[in-house]
Design a protein around this motif. Sequence first.
Motif, PDB file in Angstrom:
ATOM      1  N   ILE A  15     -23.006  24.794 157.706  1.00  0.00           N
ATOM      2  CA  ILE A  15     -23.319  26.229 157.704  1.00  0.00           C
ATOM      3  C   ILE A  15     -24.652  26.431 158.407  1.00  0.00           C
ATOM      4  CG2 ILE A  15     -23.851  28.225 156.237  1.00  0.00           C
ATOM      5  CD1 ILE A  15     -22.003  26.952 154.102  1.00  0.00           C
ATOM      6  N   GLN A  16     -24.690  27.283 159.457  1.00  0.00           N
ATOM      7  CA  GLN A  16     -25.941  27.583 160.150  1.00  0.00           C
ATOM      8  C   GLN A  16     -25.786  28.884 160.932  1.00  0.00           C
ATOM      9  OE1 GLN A  16     -25.071  25.049 164.277  1.00  0.00           O
ATOM     10  NE2 GLN A  16     -27.048  24.870 163.312  1.00  0.00           N
ATOM     11  N   PRO A  17     -26.896  29.650 161.109  1.00  0.00           N
ATOM     12  CA  PRO A  17     -26.838  30.759 162.071  1.00  0.00           C
ATOM     13  C   PRO A  17     -26.617  30.170 163.458  1.00  0.00           C
ATOM     14  CG  PRO A  17     -28.841  30.874 160.723  1.00  0.00           C
ATOM     15  CD  PRO A  17     -28.235  29.527 160.488  1.00  0.00           C
ATOM     16  N   THR A  18     -25.877  30.894 164.316  1.00  0.00           N
ATOM     17  CA  THR A  18     -25.463  30.308 165.589  1.00  0.00           C
ATOM     18  C   THR A  18     -26.312  30.740 166.781  1.00  0.00           C
ATOM     19  OG1 THR A  18     -23.847  32.070 165.756  1.00  0.00           O
ATOM     20  CG2 THR A  18     -23.064  29.954 164.887  1.00  0.00           C
ATOM     21  N   ALA A  19     -27.373  31.530 166.571  1.00  0.00           N
ATOM     22  CA  ALA A  19     -28.239  31.898 167.708  1.00  0.00           C
ATOM     23  C   ALA A  19     -28.748  30.616 168.359  1.00  0.00           C
ATOM     24  CB  ALA A  19     -29.401  32.761 167.240  1.00  0.00           C
ATOM     25  N   GLY A  20     -28.585  30.520 169.684  1.00  0.00           N
ATOM     26  CA  GLY A  20     -29.066  29.354 170.410  1.00  0.00           C
ATOM     27  C   GLY A  20     -28.096  28.180 170.436  1.00  0.00           C
ATOM     28  N   VAL A  21     -26.985  28.286 169.712  1.00  0.00           N
ATOM     29  CA  VAL A  21     -25.976  27.211 169.724  1.00  0.00           C
ATOM     30  C   VAL A  21     -25.136  27.318 171.003  1.00  0.00           C
ATOM     31  CG1 VAL A  21     -23.867  26.370 168.583  1.00  0.00           C
ATOM     32  CG2 VAL A  21     -25.877  26.990 167.213  1.00  0.00           C
ATOM     33  N   ALA A  22     -24.829  26.175 171.622  1.00  0.00           N
ATOM     34  CA  ALA A  22     -24.015  26.130 172.847  1.00  0.00           C
ATOM     35  C   ALA A  22     -24.477  27.191 173.857  1.00  0.00           C
ATOM     36  CB  ALA A  22     -22.518  26.301 172.527  1.00  0.00           C
ATOM     37  N   PRO A  23     -25.707  27.061 174.336  1.00  0.00           N
ATOM     38  CA  PRO A  23     -26.265  28.091 175.234  1.00  0.00           C
ATOM     39  C   PRO A  23     -25.353  28.329 176.435  1.00  0.00           C
ATOM     40  CG  PRO A  23     -27.943  26.453 174.689  1.00  0.00           C
ATOM     41  CD  PRO A  23     -26.644  25.946 174.146  1.00  0.00           C
ATOM     42  N   GLY A  24     -25.175  29.609 176.781  1.00  0.00           N
ATOM     43  CA  GLY A  24     -24.330  29.949 177.922  1.00  0.00           C
ATOM     44  C   GLY A  24     -22.889  30.218 177.546  1.00  0.00           C
TER      45      GLY A  24
ATOM     46  N   GLY B 201     -37.366  34.729 181.555  1.00  0.00           N
ATOM     47  CA  GLY B 201     -38.709  34.557 180.998  1.00  0.00           C
ATOM     48  C   GLY B 201     -39.049  35.552 179.908  1.00  0.00           C
ATOM     49  N   ILE B 202     -38.016  36.168 179.311  1.00  0.00           N
ATOM     50  CA  ILE B 202     -38.248  37.114 178.213  1.00  0.00           C
ATOM     51  C   ILE B 202     -38.043  36.364 176.896  1.00  0.00           C
ATOM     52  CG2 ILE B 202     -37.422  39.227 177.102  1.00  0.00           C
ATOM     53  CD1 ILE B 202     -36.561  40.170 179.941  1.00  0.00           C
ATOM     54  N   GLU B 203     -39.080  36.342 176.076  1.00  0.00           N
ATOM     55  CA  GLU B 203     -38.973  35.607 174.816  1.00  0.00           C
ATOM     56  C   GLU B 203     -37.993  36.312 173.877  1.00  0.00           C
ATOM     57  OE1 GLU B 203     -42.566  35.261 172.495  1.00  0.00           O
ATOM     58  OE2 GLU B 203     -41.481  34.263 170.873  1.00  0.00           O
ATOM     59  N   VAL B 204     -37.149  35.519 173.209  1.00  0.00           N
ATOM     60  CA  VAL B 204     -36.272  36.051 172.161  1.00  0.00           C
ATOM     61  C   VAL B 204     -36.799  35.463 170.854  1.00  0.00           C
ATOM     62  CG1 VAL B 204     -33.917  36.179 171.293  1.00  0.00           C
ATOM     63  CG2 VAL B 204     -34.331  36.224 173.769  1.00  0.00           C
ATOM     64  N   ARG B 205     -37.496  36.313 170.109  1.00  0.00           N
ATOM     65  CA  ARG B 205     -38.317  35.837 169.002  1.00  0.00           C
ATOM     66  C   ARG B 205     -37.529  35.021 167.973  1.00  0.00           C
ATOM     67  NH1 ARG B 205     -42.775  38.133 168.144  1.00  0.00           N
ATOM     68  NH2 ARG B 205     -42.918  37.460 170.305  1.00  0.00           N
ATOM     69  N   HIS B 206     -36.335  35.495 167.597  1.00  0.00           N
ATOM     70  CA  HIS B 206     -35.612  34.772 166.540  1.00  0.00           C
ATOM     71  C   HIS B 206     -35.126  33.402 167.024  1.00  0.00           C
ATOM     72  CE1 HIS B 206     -31.507  35.820 168.075  1.00  0.00           C
ATOM     73  NE2 HIS B 206     -32.148  36.849 168.565  1.00  0.00           N
ATOM     74  N   ILE B 207     -34.981  33.241 168.349  1.00  0.00           N
ATOM     75  CA  ILE B 207     -34.671  31.896 168.861  1.00  0.00           C
ATOM     76  C   ILE B 207     -35.935  31.038 168.837  1.00  0.00           C
ATOM     77  CG2 ILE B 207     -33.935  30.576 170.894  1.00  0.00           C
ATOM     78  CD1 ILE B 207     -31.937  32.685 171.551  1.00  0.00           C
ATOM     79  N   THR B 208     -37.053  31.604 169.272  1.00  0.00           N
ATOM     80  CA  THR B 208     -38.336  30.877 169.191  1.00  0.00           C
ATOM     81  C   THR B 208     -38.570  30.361 167.774  1.00  0.00           C
ATOM     82  OG1 THR B 208     -39.266  32.396 170.828  1.00  0.00           O
ATOM     83  CG2 THR B 208     -40.836  31.072 169.557  1.00  0.00           C
ATOM     84  N   ASP B 209     -38.306  31.237 166.804  1.00  0.00           N
ATOM     85  CA  ASP B 209     -38.640  30.896 165.419  1.00  0.00           C
ATOM     86  C   ASP B 209     -37.504  30.195 164.679  1.00  0.00           C
ATOM     87  OD1 ASP B 209     -40.995  32.111 165.967  1.00  0.00           O
ATOM     88  OD2 ASP B 209     -40.801  33.753 164.519  1.00  0.00           O
ATOM     89  N   GLY B 210     -36.362  30.012 165.355  1.00  0.00           N
ATOM     90  CA  GLY B 210     -35.242  29.324 164.702  1.00  0.00           C
ATOM     91  C   GLY B 210     -34.702  30.076 163.499  1.00  0.00           C
ATOM     92  N   SER B 211     -34.767  31.407 163.553  1.00  0.00           N
ATOM     93  CA  SER B 211     -34.260  32.200 162.425  1.00  0.00           C
ATOM     94  C   SER B 211     -33.066  33.043 162.876  1.00  0.00           C
ATOM     95  CB  SER B 211     -35.372  33.093 161.870  1.00  0.00           C
ATOM     96  OG  SER B 211     -35.801  34.009 162.857  1.00  0.00           O
TER      97      SER B 211
END
Lengths: 270, 270
Positions: free
Chosen positions: A29-38, A138-148
């Motif tokens: 079980i995990q949030p999927t933001a950033g999983v399998a990029p693209g 080059g636009i930061e996506v904060r919840h990906i930066t923070d792993g949340s």
Amino acid sequence: MTNHMLDEVRSAAVAAARTARESYRAGKIQPTAGVAPGMTQANMIALPRDWAWDFLLYAQRNPKACPVLDVIEAGAYHTVLAEGADIRTDIPLYRVWRNGRLVEEVADATPLWQEHPDLVTFLIGCSFTFETPLLEAGIEVRHITDGSNVPMYRTNRQCRPAGRLHGELVVSMRPIAASRIADAAMISGRFPSVHGAPVHVGNPEALGIADIHRPDFGDAVRIESGEIPVFWACGVTPQAAVMASGVPFAVTHAPGHMFVTDVPDSTYHV
Amino acid sequence: MTNHMLDEVRSAAVAAARTARESYRAGKIQPTAGVAPGMTQANMIALPRDWAWDFLLYAQRNPKACPVLDVIEAGAYHTVLAEGADIRTDIPLYRVWRNGRLVEEVADATPLWQEHPDLVTFLIGCSFTFETPLLEAGIEVRHITDGSNVPMYRTNRQCRPAGRLHGELVVSMRPIAASRIADAAMISGRFPSVHGAPVHVGNPEALGIADIHRPDFGDAVRIESGEIPVFWACGVTPQAAVMASGVPFAVTHAPGHMFVTDVPDSTYHV
């Protein structure tokens, strides 16, 4: 990049999506933001056949919030979006709704398809699809930066109703530096079938959001000095309709815990 | 342009759309290419309620050919796309289909709604919407120059079926100067909900089109030296599905004789 290198990148991305789905099927079980990029991720809602027309019409009438990527017909659980996937098991976390109330979260939805053998399943575009292009610009996506998980909010905007379904718009929020908001709008705007351009920039109060630091779904994120909260229509909107309309039975993904497909994000770029 | 001037231009465009609809209601019959420039035009198909789910699913699965702009619920005949319009009378020419065969063309469809009081009506995006931006970019649109109907062709490409519905893709064709094809693709591509970018450029044989000078619907147009035929998905595709699937009863617009809405083309620009 040579064709050969491009093929390898693509194969690796599909393999990452497959590996993610297999791990969720096995119980991870995990949030999927950033999983399998693209690779495109999708929201899911499954409803008894009797509700399918109302829902498809609701989606058509609210295309920014509910862009339908695939419909799986009554009782079936395979989708053209991911070869070999099983929609009952391959999402990390499901929510079970009875009479408009969230009653349970489960990692395996197979028993629910046994209880309701006529479920029609809708897969709906997710704003995670344009996060890779945002990062590439080059636009930061904060919840990906923070792993949340991305923060999501119920708003005071009503969707256009359809049949027995009504409810408010749900939005996701990303804090964006003031100098990059136009870029973020243009980049996401080129992906209309996965929510497209923002619906609102700044001024959360106007959307009826009382406290930006207390999202209704997902996790709060830092908003740094010089950043503005930017809001996109969100595929959790159907869950708000389930609640508001007292739908007798529904299965959805848990917010932020998406279905990872084999379809490259670029497919939805216009 | 000042705000005041902009308001006047908009009012004039809405008035032109309304005047056109009123003239069709009064019995005037004409192809609508170039009518009320800047206002979106729509394809129409009305089906008995029992077929509505199959059709909405067919449209979802073939979004380039069947982008749904509005659904009018069973028995109703008003649309959010045009205030005061009556979908039974405000299209210049209708086609009546029985058991998959075209049986009649009529200027007033009211008796058909009396015969089938449960008709669900679908309004579908039309490529005429991006013709104004093409003209504004200095790209000639031949059938507008010549005052004729756009040529349309059945192809050898099958749409993705849904329930009882299957059929081939229908395309519209515009001859474009070789030096402007990229521009035409980019401009139309920014309008994904009205068919978007071309599906095919040149080589009609590959689409199964035997003779480019003999379209299946609409009028043949001149193809000048240095021009290439460019093909866009067409909202006549539902009529091909009606034929191929032997649908018991349907009412559609006649090809090229569209429903003129009050919605500016720019609404569908992403």
